[in-house]
Design a protein around this motif. Structure first.
Motif, PDB file in Angstrom:
ATOM      1  N   HIS A   1       0.835  -1.206   0.000  1.00 23.99           N
ATOM      2  CA  HIS A   1       0.000   0.000   0.000  1.00 23.99           C
ATOM      3  C   HIS A   1       0.872   1.260   0.000  1.00 23.99           C
ATOM      4  N   HIS A   2       0.587   2.179  -0.899  1.00 20.53           N
ATOM      5  CA  HIS A   2       1.349   3.434  -0.994  1.00 20.53           C
ATOM      6  C   HIS A   2       0.581   4.517  -0.243  1.00 20.53           C
TER       7      HIS A   2
ATOM      8  N   ARG B   1       5.030   6.633   1.832  1.00 23.05           N
ATOM      9  CA  ARG B   1       5.683   5.420   2.312  1.00 23.05           C
ATOM     10  C   ARG B   1       4.917   4.194   1.820  1.00 23.05           C
ATOM     11  N   TRP B   2       5.678   3.183   1.384  1.00 23.92           N
ATOM     12  CA  TRP B   2       5.071   1.891   1.109  1.00 23.92           C
ATOM     13  C   TRP B   2       4.784   1.235   2.448  1.00 23.92           C
TER      14      TRP B   2
END
Length: 109
Positions: free
Chosen positions: A12-13, A39-40
């Motif tokens: 998820h980004h 952030r990933w």
């Protein structure tokens, strides 16, 4: 050796946003959110034992979010996943090594 997160484990980004307040033309305060960093991450709904333990901290907690360390992350930030908004409540640095952060969050609905 620092703990690591395998490639692909953070699908998820997320945008990490900070609140800013500005004055409008009439002198009132306008609250805006500015993206500080992306952030990933891994966003997981709390379940079973995790939910029971998290509810001891705050009964509204709904998700656990895991990401690589971000030094500026505080409970005053919010996180965006598309149009979904998560309010960060309890950021925890795993093993105090500044490599991985897990945080409990409440999703706005």
């Amino acid at each position: 050796m620092l703990p690591s997160i395998p490639a692909g484990a953070l699908p998820h980004h997320l945008a990490i946003q900070a609140k800013t307040e500005e004055r409008d033309a009439s002198g009132g305060v306008v609250e805006t959110w500015t993206t500080a960093v992306y952030r990933w991450s891994r966003v997981e709904p709390l379940r079973g034992r995790e939910l029971l333990e998290a509810n001891k901290i705050d009964a509204r907690l709904t998700h656990k979010i895991t990401m690589r360390y971000y030094a500026g992350l505080t409970p005053s930030h919010r996180l965006l996943l598309g149009t979904r908004v998560f309010n960060a409540l309890v950021p925890l640095t795993i093993e105090e090594r500044k490599a991985i952060v897990e945080l409990f969050a409440v999703e706005d609905v």
